[in-house]
Design a protein around this motif. Structure first.
Motif, short mmCIF file in Angstrom:
data_model
loop_
_atom_site.label_atom_id
_atom_site.label_comp_id
_atom_site.label_asym_id
_atom_site.label_seq_id
_atom_site.Cartn_x
_atom_site.Cartn_y
_atom_site.Cartn_z
N SER A 381 55.22 48.81 19.41
CA SER A 381 53.76 48.13 19.45
C SER A 381 52.66 48.01 20.28
CB SER A 381 54.48 46.30 19.82
OG SER A 381 53.31 45.10 19.79
N SER A 383 48.82 48.48 21.60
CA SER A 383 47.41 48.42 21.81
C SER A 383 46.47 48.39 21.86
CB SER A 383 47.78 47.03 23.09
OG SER A 383 46.14 46.23 23.33
N SER A 385 42.65 49.28 21.34
CA SER A 385 41.44 48.83 21.67
C SER A 385 40.00 49.38 21.77
CB SER A 385 40.81 48.08 23.61
OG SER A 385 42.40 47.37 23.33
N THR A 400 40.20 44.28 20.20
CA THR A 400 41.69 44.42 20.72
C THR A 400 42.28 44.60 19.40
OG1 THR A 400 41.31 44.12 22.68
CG2 THR A 400 43.56 44.55 22.20
N THR A 401 43.29 45.56 18.90
CA THR A 401 44.45 45.13 17.58
C THR A 401 45.47 45.34 18.57
OG1 THR A 401 42.28 45.39 16.25
CG2 THR A 401 44.16 46.07 15.21
N ILE A 402 46.23 44.70 17.57
CA ILE A 402 48.31 44.98 18.11
C ILE A 402 48.72 45.88 16.70
CG2 ILE A 402 50.27 43.92 18.46
CD1 ILE A 402 48.35 44.31 20.99
N ARG A 430 51.14 51.26 25.15
CA ARG A 430 52.29 49.76 24.27
C ARG A 430 52.33 48.53 25.19
NH1 ARG A 430 58.13 53.37 24.23
NH2 ARG A 430 58.45 51.18 23.06
N ALA A 431 51.93 47.56 23.84
CA ALA A 431 52.38 45.93 24.15
C ALA A 431 54.33 46.08 24.28
CB ALA A 431 51.66 45.38 23.19
N THR A 438 47.68 53.92 30.43
CA THR A 438 46.43 53.47 29.28
C THR A 438 46.18 55.07 28.87
OG1 THR A 438 46.96 51.57 30.50
CG2 THR A 438 44.45 52.64 28.88
#
Length: 560
Positions: A381, A383, A385, A400-402, A430-431, A438
């Motif tokens: 998953s 993240s 941005s 921000t989009t997952i 990674r979320a 990052t």
């Protein structure tokens, strides 16, 4: 200046003399001025006597305690306490008791007294007593008590004393419990071999050598060798695997409670400890365990430049032994481990080499529009941005989009922004992990992707045009050559038929009759004339003329 040098010289001389241990042939008790005295050993069970008339309690003077060595031969010496004191003889005091007690042992005593025959003569005289028969061990703490004999209550003197240990040069050379041998070594880094040479070992004992990891004790790691006392060459070679600072060569003589000596060739190579980092890609766990005991603070960090590694939150660990494990770790080339000890700091990046990272972003341009492609080798998953780069070289996040990415898949993400503009960037991380870095993607490889696709399309177009043209040209040339040969053969046959020329004879017709020879000869002349006409007419190609000349030559051979 001269006086300072003399004082320093006197200090070193006195220190050297203090390290020297006196050697004796026999131990015993003695009295000064040759007075006759007797000695005996005993355990301390005698009770003291309480003198009603009173006795001066301060009867001892010039008391000293030291260590001597009793030697049978060069490497066979034992240590003894030498106790001396001066005492005034009286009708109640006839000698001394020297008692010694050590940890875990009963008190042992030695009595030195004046013989009965000399007591009256020495009454009220000062007599020096000395005894050196109480055996001790190197580095031992003893408690010595000097009493009167007979023992009068409250008349005694006590001292604590520490026997010199094996660091003393004389003791180290002469007392078996301190003779460890001297180990010298050389290192072959290419073959990973240690060559050890032993000297000054016990002459009548075999000697054991091994490699070990030094901690509270030196734990053997397998490689060992035995040096026989009969072997003149006191040298062995031992193989090692890693040059860690606690790797030592340990040696000792083969006897009960033998002292051991260790030398550690790589004690300054602390950086070797940080190479034991492992990663489990299935569990996504990052682990480290040192081969040696070491006190260190360990932190995960994000490498930002060659000299800066920013600590990740909640990743600090204090290490002394065992294993340090981090779970849910994103394997990225800029994710590192930082080790801090009293001697310095080290940063190790385990993912800087190899097939990392596990995911990546790429921008592709198609029909003038930029597309963000996310590729991952693991189910993850992400993240993503959107951010705008500012003057201060920072990036301000706007949205921000997952994104959920399946394993071994590439998916297209629409962030509704022009990814090819230099001011537009993407922050990605990674979320679904605890520890990750990052990544900032600014002005991605847009033009590079477009040029690549354009060049590939032009290559395909050129292939579709050139290949058919080459094939068609080749076919036309082959057909032309075949038709030319066929026309030549046809013209020759037509001319020969018009002039009535028969087929040329074969070489086997040489046995025919003379009539036949005449006919053959006429035929040959006719062939020659036909071929000449064809070549001279100028209408036939040069290749046809060459074939005619070859035919003419073959005809001449037949004639011969």
């Amino acid at each position: 200046m001269t006086s300072v040098v003399l004082l320093l010289l006197a200090f070193y001389i006195s220190r050297a003399q203090g390290e020297q241990i006196e050697k004796i042939d026999q131990c015993g008790g003695r009295c000064s001025q040759g007075f006759p005295c007797t000695t005996r050993s005993q355990l301390s069970f005698e009770r003291c006597k309480n003198m009603s008339g009173g006795v001066n309690t301060d009867v001892f003077s010039n008391t000293s305690i030291s260590t001597v060595m009793k030697c049978e031969k060069r490497q066979r010496c034992s240590l003894h306490l030498r106790v001396s004191t001066a005492l005034r003889i009286s009708k109640h005091i006839r000698g001394i008791d020297v008692c010694m007690i050590t940890a875990g042992m009963m008190e042992r005593c030695r009595t030195v007294s004046i013989l009965r025959s000399a007591r009256d003569e020495l009454l009220n005289q000062q007599v020096n007593f000395l005894d050196d028969c109480l055996e001790v061990h190197s580095g031992q703490d003893v408690y010595v008590t000097i009493k009167t004999w007979p023992h009068i209550c409250d008349v005694a003197i006590s001292r604590s004393y520490r026997v010199p240990d094996c660091s003393n040069k004389d003791i180290r050379r002469s007392v078996p419990e301190c003779i460890t041998g001297k180990i010298q070594y050389s290192v072959d880094f290419e073959k990973k071999e240690l060559t050890a040479r032993v000297s000054d070992m016990l002459e009548d004992k075999d000697y054991q050598l091994r490699l070990c990891h030094k901690g509270y004790i030196c734990t053997g790691i397998g490689a060992q060798a035995l040096l026989k006392k009969e072997n003149l060459s006191k040298q062995v070679t031992l193989k090692y695997s890693r040059p860690v600072p606690c790797l030592c060569i340990e040696g000792w003589s083969i006897m009960t409670d033998a002292p051991r000596v260790q030398v550690c060739p790589f004690k300054n190579r602390v950086e070797e400890l940080w190479s034991g980092i492992t990663f489990d890609p299935v569990e996504e766990t990052l682990s480290w365990e040192a081969a040696c005991r070491v006190n260190a603070d360990i932190t995960l960090c994000e490498l930002q430049s060659k000299e800066v590694c920013r600590d990740l939150a909640n990743s600090s660990r204090t290490y002394s032994n065992g294993k340090v494990t981090y779970s849910a770790v994103d394997p990225h080339p800029r994710l590192c481990m930082k080790f801090v000890t009293e001697g310095g700091a080290w940063v190790k990046c385990p993912f800087s080499e190899g097939n990392f990272p596990a995911w990546d972003l790429e921008v592709n341009t198609q029909d003038g529009h930029s597309q963000l492609l996310v590729t991952s080798r693991v189910k993850t998953s992400l993240s993503l941005s959107k951010c705008t780069k500012t003057v201060a070289d920072e990036c301000e996040v706007t949205d921000t989009t997952i994104v959920e990415v399946a394993k071994f898949q590439t998916m297209q993400v629409d962030l509704s922004m022009d990814l090819c503009q230099s001011s537009n960037c993407i922050k990605a991380q990674r979320a679904d992990v605890k520890y990750g870095v990052t990544s900032l993607y600014c002005h991605p490889r847009c033009h590079l992707s477009t040029s690549k696709s354009t060049s590939r399309e032009s290559e395909w177009k050129s292939m579709h045009v050139v290949l058919p043209m080459v094939a068609l040209t080749t076919a036309v040339m082959v057909i032309a050559v075949v038709m030319g040969i066929a026309m030549t053969v046809y013209q020759i046959k037509r001319i020969m038929k018009a002039r009535g020329i028969v087929r040329l004879p074969s070489p086997h017709t040489a046995s025919f009759s003379s009539m036949t020879d005449v006919s053959n000869c006429n035929t040959q002349h006719a062939c020659k004339s036909v071929l000449f006409d064809i070549c001279s007419s100028g209408t036939s190609p040069s290749k046809q003329c060459e074939r005619s000349n070859l035919l003419n030559d073959s005809t001449n051979l037949i004639e011969v």
